[in-house]
Design a protein around this motif. Sequence first.
Motif, PDB file in Angstrom:
ATOM      1  N   ARG A  13     -12.990  -1.093  10.044  1.00  0.00           N
ATOM      2  CA  ARG A  13     -14.201  -1.903  10.262  1.00  0.00           C
ATOM      3  C   ARG A  13     -15.457  -1.092   9.976  1.00  0.00           C
ATOM      4  O   ARG A  13     -16.400  -1.598   9.347  1.00  0.00           O
ATOM      5  CB  ARG A  13     -14.222  -2.433  11.702  1.00  0.00           C
ATOM      6  CG  ARG A  13     -13.305  -3.635  11.919  1.00  0.00           C
ATOM      7  CD  ARG A  13     -13.574  -4.276  13.274  1.00  0.00           C
ATOM      8  NE  ARG A  13     -13.140  -3.417  14.364  1.00  0.00           N
ATOM      9  CZ  ARG A  13     -11.926  -3.439  14.892  1.00  0.00           C
ATOM     10  NH1 ARG A  13     -11.013  -4.253  14.419  1.00  0.00           N
ATOM     11  NH2 ARG A  13     -11.612  -2.632  15.887  1.00  0.00           N
ATOM     12  N   ARG A  14     -15.469   0.160  10.425  1.00  0.00           N
ATOM     13  CA  ARG A  14     -16.646   1.010  10.190  1.00  0.00           C
ATOM     14  C   ARG A  14     -16.829   1.297   8.703  1.00  0.00           C
ATOM     15  O   ARG A  14     -17.947   1.237   8.179  1.00  0.00           O
ATOM     16  CB  ARG A  14     -16.500   2.323  10.966  1.00  0.00           C
ATOM     17  CG  ARG A  14     -17.684   3.263  10.774  1.00  0.00           C
ATOM     18  CD  ARG A  14     -17.620   4.437  11.724  1.00  0.00           C
ATOM     19  NE  ARG A  14     -16.454   5.270  11.509  1.00  0.00           N
ATOM     20  CZ  ARG A  14     -16.367   6.199  10.550  1.00  0.00           C
ATOM     21  NH1 ARG A  14     -17.358   6.368   9.694  1.00  0.00           N
ATOM     22  NH2 ARG A  14     -15.287   6.936  10.438  1.00  0.00           N
ATOM     23  N   LEU A  15     -15.724   1.563   8.013  1.00  0.00           N
ATOM     24  CA  LEU A  15     -15.817   1.853   6.590  1.00  0.00           C
ATOM     25  C   LEU A  15     -16.268   0.627   5.805  1.00  0.00           C
ATOM     26  O   LEU A  15     -17.008   0.742   4.818  1.00  0.00           O
ATOM     27  CB  LEU A  15     -14.468   2.351   6.063  1.00  0.00           C
ATOM     28  CG  LEU A  15     -14.040   3.742   6.542  1.00  0.00           C
ATOM     29  CD1 LEU A  15     -12.634   4.056   6.061  1.00  0.00           C
ATOM     30  CD2 LEU A  15     -15.018   4.808   6.070  1.00  0.00           C
ATOM     31  N   ARG A  16     -15.817  -0.544   6.221  1.00  0.00           N
ATOM     32  CA  ARG A  16     -16.281  -1.769   5.553  1.00  0.00           C
ATOM     33  C   ARG A  16     -17.796  -1.888   5.668  1.00  0.00           C
ATOM     34  O   ARG A  16     -18.504  -2.206   4.716  1.00  0.00           O
ATOM     35  CB  ARG A  16     -15.611  -2.999   6.172  1.00  0.00           C
ATOM     36  CG  ARG A  16     -14.198  -3.274   5.696  1.00  0.00           C
ATOM     37  CD  ARG A  16     -13.774  -4.670   6.107  1.00  0.00           C
ATOM     38  NE  ARG A  16     -12.420  -4.990   5.667  1.00  0.00           N
ATOM     39  CZ  ARG A  16     -11.353  -4.922   6.443  1.00  0.00           C
ATOM     40  NH1 ARG A  16     -11.478  -4.538   7.692  1.00  0.00           N
ATOM     41  NH2 ARG A  16     -10.160  -5.236   5.973  1.00  0.00           N
ATOM     42  N   GLU A  17     -18.300  -1.628   6.869  1.00  0.00           N
ATOM     43  CA  GLU A  17     -19.739  -1.752   7.101  1.00  0.00           C
ATOM     44  C   GLU A  17     -20.528  -0.691   6.341  1.00  0.00           C
ATOM     45  O   GLU A  17     -21.572  -0.978   5.756  1.00  0.00           O
ATOM     46  CB  GLU A  17     -20.033  -1.646   8.599  1.00  0.00           C
ATOM     47  CG  GLU A  17     -19.473  -2.804   9.421  1.00  0.00           C
ATOM     48  CD  GLU A  17     -19.590  -2.559  10.902  1.00  0.00           C
ATOM     49  OE1 GLU A  17     -20.075  -1.470  11.296  1.00  0.00           O
ATOM     50  OE2 GLU A  17     -19.178  -3.441  11.692  1.00  0.00           O
ATOM     51  N   LEU A  52     -13.610  -8.894   0.089  1.00  0.00           N
ATOM     52  CA  LEU A  52     -13.693  -7.503   0.509  1.00  0.00           C
ATOM     53  C   LEU A  52     -15.034  -6.899   0.128  1.00  0.00           C
ATOM     54  O   LEU A  52     -15.768  -6.399   0.977  1.00  0.00           O
ATOM     55  CB  LEU A  52     -12.551  -6.692  -0.123  1.00  0.00           C
ATOM     56  CG  LEU A  52     -12.404  -5.244   0.320  1.00  0.00           C
ATOM     57  CD1 LEU A  52     -12.185  -5.161   1.826  1.00  0.00           C
ATOM     58  CD2 LEU A  52     -11.238  -4.585  -0.424  1.00  0.00           C
ATOM     59  N   THR A  53     -15.382  -6.944  -1.160  1.00  0.00           N
ATOM     60  CA  THR A  53     -16.676  -6.429  -1.583  1.00  0.00           C
ATOM     61  C   THR A  53     -16.999  -6.934  -2.979  1.00  0.00           C
ATOM     62  O   THR A  53     -16.158  -7.509  -3.667  1.00  0.00           O
ATOM     63  CB  THR A  53     -16.695  -4.885  -1.552  1.00  0.00           C
ATOM     64  OG1 THR A  53     -18.040  -4.408  -1.719  1.00  0.00           O
ATOM     65  CG2 THR A  53     -15.829  -4.299  -2.656  1.00  0.00           C
ATOM     66  N   GLN A  54     -18.244  -6.704  -3.369  1.00  0.00           N
ATOM     67  CA  GLN A  54     -18.733  -7.081  -4.694  1.00  0.00           C
ATOM     68  C   GLN A  54     -18.789  -5.826  -5.554  1.00  0.00           C
ATOM     69  O   GLN A  54     -19.167  -4.755  -5.082  1.00  0.00           O
ATOM     70  CB  GLN A  54     -20.118  -7.710  -4.556  1.00  0.00           C
ATOM     71  CG  GLN A  54     -20.603  -8.482  -5.755  1.00  0.00           C
ATOM     72  CD  GLN A  54     -21.916  -9.196  -5.461  1.00  0.00           C
ATOM     73  OE1 GLN A  54     -22.958  -8.560  -5.316  1.00  0.00           O
ATOM     74  NE2 GLN A  54     -21.855 -10.513  -5.339  1.00  0.00           N
ATOM     75  N   VAL A  55     -18.423  -5.962  -6.832  1.00  0.00           N
ATOM     76  CA  VAL A  55     -18.300  -4.806  -7.721  1.00  0.00           C
ATOM     77  C   VAL A  55     -19.096  -5.046  -8.996  1.00  0.00           C
ATOM     78  O   VAL A  55     -19.037  -6.146  -9.577  1.00  0.00           O
ATOM     79  CB  VAL A  55     -16.814  -4.555  -8.088  1.00  0.00           C
ATOM     80  CG1 VAL A  55     -16.670  -3.249  -8.867  1.00  0.00           C
ATOM     81  CG2 VAL A  55     -15.941  -4.539  -6.839  1.00  0.00           C
ATOM     82  N   GLU A 102     -10.125   8.847   5.661  1.00  0.00           N
ATOM     83  CA  GLU A 102     -11.010   7.821   5.099  1.00  0.00           C
ATOM     84  C   GLU A 102     -10.450   7.275   3.791  1.00  0.00           C
ATOM     85  O   GLU A 102     -10.427   6.061   3.557  1.00  0.00           O
ATOM     86  CB  GLU A 102     -12.390   8.439   4.865  1.00  0.00           C
ATOM     87  CG  GLU A 102     -13.402   7.507   4.259  1.00  0.00           C
ATOM     88  CD  GLU A 102     -14.721   8.205   3.974  1.00  0.00           C
ATOM     89  OE1 GLU A 102     -15.625   7.548   3.435  1.00  0.00           O
ATOM     90  OE2 GLU A 102     -14.848   9.411   4.278  1.00  0.00           O
ATOM     91  N   ILE A 103      -9.980   8.179   2.935  1.00  0.00           N
ATOM     92  CA  ILE A 103      -9.386   7.764   1.660  1.00  0.00           C
ATOM     93  C   ILE A 103      -8.172   6.878   1.907  1.00  0.00           C
ATOM     94  O   ILE A 103      -7.999   5.830   1.271  1.00  0.00           O
ATOM     95  CB  ILE A 103      -8.998   8.999   0.824  1.00  0.00           C
ATOM     96  CG1 ILE A 103     -10.246   9.761   0.393  1.00  0.00           C
ATOM     97  CG2 ILE A 103      -8.170   8.594  -0.404  1.00  0.00           C
ATOM     98  CD1 ILE A 103      -9.964  11.151  -0.149  1.00  0.00           C
ATOM     99  N   ALA A 104      -7.311   7.299   2.826  1.00  0.00           N
ATOM    100  CA  ALA A 104      -6.076   6.555   3.095  1.00  0.00           C
ATOM    101  C   ALA A 104      -6.379   5.152   3.597  1.00  0.00           C
ATOM    102  O   ALA A 104      -5.756   4.170   3.152  1.00  0.00           O
ATOM    103  CB  ALA A 104      -5.224   7.319   4.112  1.00  0.00           C
ATOM    104  N   VAL A 105      -7.328   5.019   4.516  1.00  0.00           N
ATOM    105  CA  VAL A 105      -7.650   3.704   5.069  1.00  0.00           C
ATOM    106  C   VAL A 105      -8.264   2.806   4.001  1.00  0.00           C
ATOM    107  O   VAL A 105      -7.883   1.633   3.859  1.00  0.00           O
ATOM    108  CB  VAL A 105      -8.594   3.846   6.284  1.00  0.00           C
ATOM    109  CG1 VAL A 105      -9.141   2.489   6.706  1.00  0.00           C
ATOM    110  CG2 VAL A 105      -7.859   4.498   7.451  1.00  0.00           C
TER     111      VAL A 105
END
Length: 517
Positions: A13-17, A52-55, A102-105
């Motif tokens: 959740r933190r990494l998404r933000e 998930l996100t915009q690219v 962080e990379i793994a998640v």
Amino acid sequence: MTQTISPNHDLARRLREERLIGGLQHFVGGQWVASSSGETFDTHSPVDNAFLTQVASGDAQDIDRAAQAAHEAFRTWREVSGAERRRILHRIADLIEARAQEIAVLESIDTGQAIRFMKSAATRGAENFRFYADRAPGAGDGQSLPAPGFINYTLRQPIGPVGVITPWNTPFMLSTWKIAPALAAGCTVVHKPAEWSPVSATLLAEIMDEAGLPGGVHNLVHGFGESAGKALTEHPLIKAIAFVGETTTGSHIMRQGAETLKRVHFELGGKNPVVVFDDADLDRALDAVVFMIYSLNGERCTSSSRVLVQEGIYDEFTARIAERARNIRVGDPLDPETEVGPLVHPRHFEKVMSYFGKAREEGATIAAGGERVGQAGNFVSPTLFTGARNDMAIAQEEIFGPVLTAIPFTDEADALALANDVKYGLAGYLWTNDLTRAHRFAQGLEAGMIWVNSENVRHLPTPFGGVKNSGIGRDGGDYSFEFYMETKNIAISLGTHKTAKLGVGQAPKVDKTVVEG
């Protein structure tokens, strides 16, 4: 499906933000930039196919900017000493290790791969950079080749800016596998990651920039194969293309690069056999067979997706595989207990699911799995087909999922014929305690890499690559430098050889009427 809540979810959740809300940009010439056109595309989570996100969506103009940046940076990067390149690459490895969780998640969120495997993928990425960092000082070394009257010596020089196109399965590790030797050799890079899993490529670019890699040495352009990928393979400043992916795409790249005579390195598809003789250690063989097809969601080029089992043990051995397959934990990729997560994309999910109907139509038995798991996301049950023949689609086509086809054989000659009767030739696995047969069979198997009494255990100095439709060229050790570097021979005369003399006599008279007539 398992639904355990783990600390990985809080980190996710933190990494998404922090990383994904603002979207992903290109990295060109040391700067984060949007696409020239302003175009973007969306990427989604394999768990539920939610946004998930915009690219940033790159095109020919973005590739040109990146290629120009790589071309300019090459003028200085190729002159940087091997010792300095070693220092920077070791620094990259340090930062990868520091950010491994962080990379793994992020990789699990992006690809659906189980977190238990993505932790090791990040570690492998650091190992790749360390391995080639230590080889950077000797990357240009050649040979002394004396001859009568001459001293010949060779040296290697970086080929120039190269394009690296990486796939959507374990993208972080595979990106390091290509980029690290290119940088160690003195090349500059334009990287086009797969559009289905673009997140970790952005993280890798951040890490390399933080490590002090000069601007323009590594450039990242997101986008689709038919736009950004095609422009990269056709660009005249790009001297070589290193590609990992599907065989048909490889043939397109070869055609696109022909006009500019690009060097190509392809790691393509596979339909790799694992051959189990009745004299093998069947407990160890069972572990290896199950691991090599169901780990990493079956989405790996070296997976042993055909198991050839000697007739006398076929029923018992396949029954044991089926039992293990039914017990594999399918679920949330961030759950440490999960063994198989969701497939990367709905389109790939539909492709894998289509083979269950094909298997039934062709007369095979679904001994385990063969169905969707849950109602959301791209989850497929670990599957085993028995009663199969080698001419079936499930035995010939690369399914690239947690799906295993079991085929019986009578003797060594039959097993070798079945193993070789596919268009691919990437890897092969052999289980037997007959030493003579092991050597004989391995030498007859049409594959670039063969493991005897083992699953895929990589040793970085060894050559990695396939034959037939599975690829061109080899990675690993100095084999990578053979692709990223040109070999030059320099001949120094000792002044003792004789050179033929022309024009030292009187020229004969020429009848001008004959010449002019």
